[in-house]
Scaffold this motif. Structure first.
Motif, short mmCIF file in Angstrom:
data_model
loop_
_atom_site.label_atom_id
_atom_site.label_comp_id
_atom_site.label_asym_id
_atom_site.label_seq_id
_atom_site.Cartn_x
_atom_site.Cartn_y
_atom_site.Cartn_z
N LYS A 77 1.11 -1.43 0.31
CA LYS A 77 -0.44 0.19 0.17
C LYS A 77 0.67 1.34 0.00
O LYS A 77 0.67 2.33 -0.75
N PHE A 78 1.50 1.58 1.17
CA PHE A 78 2.99 2.62 1.28
C PHE A 78 3.95 2.77 -0.55
O PHE A 78 3.68 4.60 -0.87
N CYS A 79 4.25 1.43 -1.08
CA CYS A 79 4.48 1.77 -2.08
C CYS A 79 3.47 2.31 -3.43
O CYS A 79 3.64 2.81 -4.46
N LYS A 80 2.41 1.49 -3.35
CA LYS A 80 0.99 1.92 -4.06
C LYS A 80 1.36 3.61 -4.20
O LYS A 80 1.26 4.53 -4.49
N GLU A 81 1.46 4.21 -3.16
CA GLU A 81 0.58 5.05 -2.45
C GLU A 81 1.74 6.34 -3.51
O GLU A 81 1.91 7.41 -3.70
N ILE A 82 3.23 5.37 -3.03
CA ILE A 82 4.20 6.32 -3.39
C ILE A 82 3.94 6.80 -5.43
O ILE A 82 4.75 7.64 -5.91
N TYR A 83 3.92 5.45 -6.04
CA TYR A 83 3.83 5.92 -7.62
C TYR A 83 2.89 6.88 -7.57
O TYR A 83 2.63 7.46 -8.26
N GLU A 84 2.11 7.02 -6.66
CA GLU A 84 0.90 7.61 -7.12
C GLU A 84 1.16 9.04 -7.02
O GLU A 84 0.55 10.10 -7.35
N GLU A 85 1.78 9.58 -6.11
CA GLU A 85 2.30 10.89 -5.21
C GLU A 85 3.51 11.34 -6.17
O GLU A 85 4.18 12.94 -5.96
N GLU A 86 4.62 10.60 -6.15
CA GLU A 86 6.09 10.86 -6.51
C GLU A 86 6.55 10.94 -8.13
O GLU A 86 5.61 9.33 -8.79
N ASP A 87 7.12 11.46 -8.73
CA ASP A 87 7.57 10.93 -10.07
C ASP A 87 9.10 11.13 -10.16
O ASP A 87 9.48 10.82 -11.41
N ARG A 88 9.73 10.82 -9.04
CA ARG A 88 10.53 10.56 -8.70
C ARG A 88 11.31 9.95 -7.55
O ARG A 88 9.86 10.31 -6.41
N LEU A 89 12.76 8.89 -7.38
CA LEU A 89 12.78 8.50 -6.19
C LEU A 89 14.51 8.23 -5.99
O LEU A 89 15.09 7.81 -6.68
N ASP A 90 15.20 9.49 -5.34
CA ASP A 90 17.18 9.43 -5.42
C ASP A 90 17.40 8.49 -4.55
O ASP A 90 18.24 8.34 -4.34
N ILE A 91 17.14 8.55 -3.59
CA ILE A 91 17.52 7.68 -2.30
C ILE A 91 16.25 6.66 -1.19
O ILE A 91 15.86 7.30 -0.95
N LEU A 92 17.11 5.37 -1.60
CA LEU A 92 15.96 5.25 -0.85
C LEU A 92 17.15 4.61 0.84
O LEU A 92 18.09 3.33 0.38
N ILE A 93 16.54 4.95 2.15
CA ILE A 93 17.26 4.41 3.15
C ILE A 93 16.60 3.88 3.55
O ILE A 93 15.66 3.94 4.78
N ASN A 94 16.89 2.67 3.99
CA ASN A 94 16.14 1.10 5.20
C ASN A 94 16.75 0.93 6.03
O ASN A 94 17.20 0.27 6.02
N ASN A 95 16.24 2.08 6.72
CA ASN A 95 16.66 2.35 8.26
C ASN A 95 15.83 1.69 9.45
O ASN A 95 17.02 0.88 10.04
#
Length: 334
Positions: free
Chosen positions: A105-123
């Motif tokens: 669900k989180f990822c689906k919303e990210i695709y709907e709301e954002e057109d780019r992702l430059d840094i993913l930090i699995n913290n």
């Protein structure tokens, strides 16, 4: 005589803690990059507290749009970051890594709301969750620390591949202390309900994150995406406080908390290596490495066992129910 001996032991113990504190300060890595992140988008899991919060603060301070994915409400943290950095592009989104549906669900919303992702930090991570399984049939501790991030990263590759981007896994030196095998990967019944067991599972989860980072790096080597892992150091954060539950291992945790208070890094100090991995231009194109104090570090033997790592990866795909079209090779072709 007994009092004298006890006093001597306590003095030696405190001097030892002090010694390690001095060594830690002298060898500590610091991010010295002034890279501007205006126009860049960052997702950081567990950015609501500890080193995650300090990392979110640092990246927002350099102008990035920062999205904090956390299971707890991030409103107060977001307000503080915006207030201190004067960057309004910070927000929190609900993300429960113990639920594969929540990750999707989180990822689906990210695709709907954002057109780019430059840094993913699995913290995000926990230091000692219960030994049971989630509704997904995955051991709770392993799912929060590893499997949730494994699925999250896969689902965001389509967004990451649009630009030159970085994946960062926060592992631990505990990756060297494990009993990881395909049998123990998702089978806590082989463990006993004790403090050693919780730290063994923690070590297993952190070794899995390191292995995953390496394989992501290998599978993405012909793209503009890099993947690296790191150990932030021994940091005085609340991660140990809830090991086994609030009331479990009470005196052991009190002792550990004292040691962390005296000899551990602050969250700001502990965040330096992952901030450096996110920012440093020296790491452009660098992938498949493990960093400690901002420097490459030796990896555990099992992380270098290619056959085992492949088996672990295949089993991880099965456990998170990864669809054929979500596998990296198919996403890159799409």
């Amino acid at each position: 005589m007994v009092v004298c001996t006890l006093g001597t032991i306590i003095l030696i113990f405190l001097l030892t803690l002090g010694f390690f504190k001095v060594i830690s300060k002298l060898t500590m890595g610091w991010c010295k990059s002034n890279t501007c992140l205006v126009g860049k988008t960052v997702i950081i899991t567990g950015g609501n507290s500890g080193i995650g919060f300090q990392t979110a603060m640092a990246l927002a301070g350099r102008g990035a749009k920062v999205i904090i994915g956390d299971v707890v409400n991030s409103d107060d943290s977001v307000k503080q970051i915006i207030s201190e950095t004067n960057n309004p592009n910070v927000r929190g989104k609900h993300l429960d890594l113990a639920s594969l549906d929540s990750v999707r669900k989180f990822c689906k919303e990210i695709y709907e709301e954002e057109d780019r992702l430059d840094i993913l930090i699995n913290n995000a991570g926990v230091g000692g969750a219960p030994l049971g399984h989630t509704s997904d049939g995955i051991q709770i501790h392993m799912q929060i620390n590893y499997f949730g991030h494994f699925l999250l990263t896969h689902l965001l590759i389509g967004l990451l591949k649009r630009n030159k981007s970085r994946i960062i896994f926060v592992s631990s030196i505990a990756a060297f202390k494990h009993n990881l095998s395909l049998e123990t990967l998702n089978n806590p019944t082989v463990f006993k309900q004790d403090l050693k067991t919780h730290f063994t599972i923690y070590g297993n989860s952190k070794l899995c994150e390191l292995i995953a980072s390496n394989i992501f790096a290998e599978k993405l080597k012909n793209t503009t995406i890099t993947s690296n892992a790191l150990y932030p150091g021994t940091v005085n954060t609340p991660i140990i406080h809830n090991t086994g539950g609030v009331d479990a291992f009470k005196y052991s945790k009190m002792f550990a908390k004292f040691c962390l208070f005296v000899g551990g890094k602050t969250p700001y100090e502990g965040a330096q290596t992952q901030i450096n991995c996110a920012l440093s231009r020296d790491l452009d194109g660098v992938s498949g490495k493990y960093f400690v104090d901002c420097k490459p570090f030796y990896q555990p033997r099992l992380a270098r066992d290619k056959e085992f790592c492949k088996q672990l990866w295949d089993e991880s795909e099965r456990l998170v129910k990864l669809k054929p079209e979500e596998k990296i090779e198919n996403v890159l072709r799409g």
